[in-house]
Scaffold this motif. Structure first.
Motif, PDB file in Angstrom:
ATOM      1  N   ASP A   1       0.835  -1.193   0.000  1.00 32.70           N
ATOM      2  CA  ASP A   1       0.000   0.000   0.000  1.00 32.70           C
ATOM      3  C   ASP A   1       0.876   1.251   0.000  1.00 32.70           C
ATOM      4  O   ASP A   1       0.514   2.256  -0.609  1.00 32.70           O
TER       5      ASP A   1
ATOM      6  N   ASN B   1       2.419   5.828  -2.834  1.00 27.68           N
ATOM      7  CA  ASN B   1       1.092   5.325  -2.460  1.00 27.68           C
ATOM      8  C   ASN B   1       0.555   4.461  -3.592  1.00 27.68           C
ATOM      9  O   ASN B   1       0.581   4.868  -4.756  1.00 27.68           O
ATOM     10  N   TYR B   2       0.064   3.264  -3.242  1.00 28.81           N
ATOM     11  CA  TYR B   2      -0.446   2.338  -4.267  1.00 28.81           C
ATOM     12  C   TYR B   2      -1.738   2.847  -4.888  1.00 28.81           C
ATOM     13  O   TYR B   2      -1.966   2.698  -6.077  1.00 28.81           O
TER      14      TYR B   2
ATOM     15  N   ASP C   1      -5.101   2.043  -4.762  1.00 26.33           N
ATOM     16  CA  ASP C   1      -6.083   1.139  -5.380  1.00 26.33           C
ATOM     17  C   ASP C   1      -5.690   0.751  -6.801  1.00 26.33           C
ATOM     18  O   ASP C   1      -6.497   0.765  -7.727  1.00 26.33           O
TER      19      ASP C   1
ATOM     20  N   ASN D   1      -5.931  -0.985   8.518  1.00 26.43           N
ATOM     21  CA  ASN D   1      -5.378   0.342   8.279  1.00 26.43           C
ATOM     22  C   ASN D   1      -6.298   1.420   8.864  1.00 26.43           C
ATOM     23  O   ASN D   1      -7.530   1.348   8.759  1.00 26.43           O
TER      24      ASN D   1
ATOM     25  N   LYS E   1      -9.005  -2.712   5.438  1.00 24.16           N
ATOM     26  CA  LYS E   1      -7.808  -3.039   4.666  1.00 24.16           C
ATOM     27  C   LYS E   1      -6.768  -3.639   5.627  1.00 24.16           C
ATOM     28  O   LYS E   1      -6.075  -2.913   6.330  1.00 24.16           O
TER      29      LYS E   1
ATOM     30  N   LEU F   1      -0.115  -5.306   1.931  1.00 21.18           N
ATOM     31  CA  LEU F   1      -1.566  -5.498   1.853  1.00 21.18           C
ATOM     32  C   LEU F   1      -1.900  -6.933   2.250  1.00 21.18           C
ATOM     33  O   LEU F   1      -1.746  -7.873   1.474  1.00 21.18           O
TER      34      LEU F   1
END
Length: 617
Positions: free
Chosen positions: A115, A131-132, A134, A173, A184, A209
């Protein structure tokens, strides 16, 4: 009574009945006892199968967790030792920070596991964060970077010595003080970073994740009635039978939803050991403890001092209502067989007792029936032994039914050919071909499993000599083919000879197979040194492949060509990858459709020497 028939004499009736019961009752009792024994032997065998299946499921789950976390640890070590990071810490900040950001972005995009990927300096200030988002990773602008000096994971990690890893609790998270929705699951793994002078300059941290790991664990139990659970050290469900019971420590209204509340005695027994299996309340509990990064294997990162007691419990639970039908489902069959046999036995004894005329014939029939019973008993005993062996070695015993399918298909083809039409003959041939293919698949799977268990030795090996011998064997099998084989470079290494031979058998075998449509086929085995690292390669001018599917080449069972075009099981390249990884190396492939393919791999620890001249075969 028929006309002309005389009534049986009472003394004769009594004699027949006496004779009947003298024979029937002992036999009935004996066969009932045998059926009773066979039933409970079958029940015991089924219970052993269920118990060992549960243990094997736990081992698979544990191996999956350890493999996943070791891969994350490898990524973490790679990030901590990047040359770009060292250059940035040495003062070359702007240019190398851009290179480092690009590398972080590529890692997030390709792995799809994290993530966030961050570098935080020794003051606790974020210097780089990905930052991943989504599925759409992006570099966070410098103005949005934050200080994490007061966060627990920074304080824990910055105190660690070189090479140790901090693992955060497996939790959900939280953003801006609220649990992110949908939930998450997250694990944070971090390790300190040192500059060239050995000074601690910050940490790198990966936000893993955890939903991926939970999804893999759920996939190990295809039966909905099987309960595979993951617990933290306090007994809270990280993965449980009911979603509303999971992550109880994160929600105020779920604090009391713990495993020890539902199964207090089972939790006490599980807390006393690392692994085990027992019955409690009629249900079967199996458990194993996972200590991330505690394997002690070479190349595996070590958990930090604050994470030494970090552990999870993987629990398999089969409730009584699930266990009962699995170990007793054959009861009806035994009752039916025994009832049928007793009826048959009674008829035979009655006929035998009616007179001396048919006594010999009846005796022979009884002997035949007893012989059949003995054969059935022997068959059931053999089945029980096979079931017990299957419970301990499921992969090897899969060969037995394949041999039976192939043998009986051959018997039908050879001895009953006239009774089958053309379609029946075709179906039998399809069965035999399928069984042989499955046998090959089992062999490949066992080879893949053996590679994971065998101890890797390090000896000087000559890949050129090995490759030449393998090509000679292939030419012996297909002497009509014209293939030009060359070796280029210094093809020596320090590696396991048998495993190295298995690498070349698979890679050269693939090159031989995929060049079969070429009139002038060429195969090249070469070695090249780039930046001090020796890279071996196998190149061919065969059918090649589309690079957009390159990530599937080394996955088990993934094939880029139809079975009708090229035979294979899809296990060979997965086996090669596992061998290369066990040597600490890397493997990748390049190719184009109808332009050939090249597979590259490294084997760290190569023997140095003079490069031999190019050899042609």
């Amino acid at each position: 009574m028929p006309e002309g028939a005389s009534a049986p004499h009472p003394a004769g009736v009594r004699a027949v009945l006496k004779r009947f019961f003298a024979i029937y009752l002992p036999l009935a009792l004996l066969t009932s006892l045998m059926a009773f024994w066979l039933y409970y032997s079958d029940r015991r065998s089924r219970r052993l199968i269920v118990e060992n299946t549960a243990i094997q499921t736990l081992e698979l789950a544990k191996n999956r967790i350890v493999t996943e976390l070791d891969a994350i640890g490898g990524d973490l070590q790679y990030l901590a030792e990047q040359p770009e990071l060292s250059e940035m810490l040495a003062g070359y900040y702007p240019s190398f920070k851009r290179l480092l950001a690009a590398d972080y972005l590529s890692l997030a995009r390709n792995k799809k596991l994290y993530d966030q990927i961050r570098f935080i300096d020794e003051t606790g200030m974020e210097r780089l964060r990905i930052n991943y988002g989504d599925g759409h990773p992006a570099i966070v602008p410098e103005a949005e970077l934050q200080s994490k000096a007061q966060r627990y994971y920074f304080e824990e990690t910055i105190r660690l010595p070189r090479g140790e890893v901090y693992i955060s609790p497996f939790d959900l998270n939280v953003e801006h003080g609220q649990i992110e929705q949908p939930p998450k699951p997250m694990i944070r793994l971090a390790t300190p970073v040192f500059d060239r002078a050995g000074r601690k300059r910050g940490i790198v941290i990966l936000n893993y994740l955890g939903a991926r790991l939970i999804s893999h664990l759920r996939g190990l139990t295809p039966h909905l009635s099987d309960q595979l659970m993951l617990l933290n050290s306090d007994g809270y469900w990280l993965m449980g039978p009911r979603p509303e019971d999971e992550w109880g420590f994160m929600f105020d209204n779920r604090r009391n939803r713990k495993f020890d509340r539902d199964f207090p005695s089972a939790w006490r027994r599980m807390s006393e050991g690392e692994s085990g299996q027992f019955y409690d309340g009629g249900g079967l509990f199996s458990f194993v403890t996972v200590h991330p990064f505690a394997s002690g294997e070479e190349g595996t990162p070590e958990a930090g001092s604050g994470s030494k007691d970090y552990r999870w419990k993987i629990v398999s639970y089969l409730p009584p209502e699930v266990m009962a039908p699995r170990i007793s489902r054959s009861k009806g069959m035994f009752v039916t067989l025994q009832g049928s046999f007793l009826v048959i036995l009674g008829i035979v004894c009655a006929v035998w007792a009616r007179g001396d005329v048919r006594r010999r014939q009846d005796r022979l029939e009884i002997m035949r029936l007893n012989q059949d019973l003995l054969h059935r008993t022997a068959d059931l005993e053999n089945s029980n032994r096979e079931l017990e062996a299957f419970a301990y070695s499921v992969s090897h015993d899969l060969r037995a039914p394949l041999r039976h399918i192939n043998s009986y298909s051959a018997v039908l083809q050879e001895e009953h050919r006239g009774e089958l039409d053309a379609e029946g003959q075709h179906c039998l041939e399809r069965i035999r071909v399928a069984s042989r293919n499955m046998g090959g698949l089992i062999d490949d799977l066992l080879e893949l499993a053996r590679v994971a268990r065998v101890e890797v030795s390090r000896e000087p090996v000559d890949l050129g000599e090995m490759g030449t011998a393998i090509i000679q064997e292939l030419r012996t099998v297909e002497p009509e083919r014209r293939v030009r084989f060359t070796t280029v470079g210094e093809l020596t290494a320090r590696a396991d000879p048998q495993l190295t031979s298995l690498i070349l058998q698979n890679l050269l075998g693939n090159a031989w197979k995929y060049t079969s449509t070429k009139e002038n086929a060429t195969i090249e085995l070469s070695a090249e040194t780039v930046d001090g690292e020796v890279t071996f390669s196998v190149r061919d001018n065969g059918v090649g492949f589309d690079m957009q599917y390159a990530d599937k080449l080394f996955r088990p069972f993934h094939r880029l060509h139809r079975q009708e075009e090229f035979e294979g099981t899809g296990i060979g390249l997965a086996t090669v990858q596992r061998i290369v990884h066990r040597h600490g190396g890397r493997i990748w492939a390049e190719g184009a459709i109808d332009r050939g393919a090249t597979v590259y791999f490294t084997l760290p620890g190569r023997e140095r020497g003079a490069a031999p001249p190019e050899r042609s075969r």
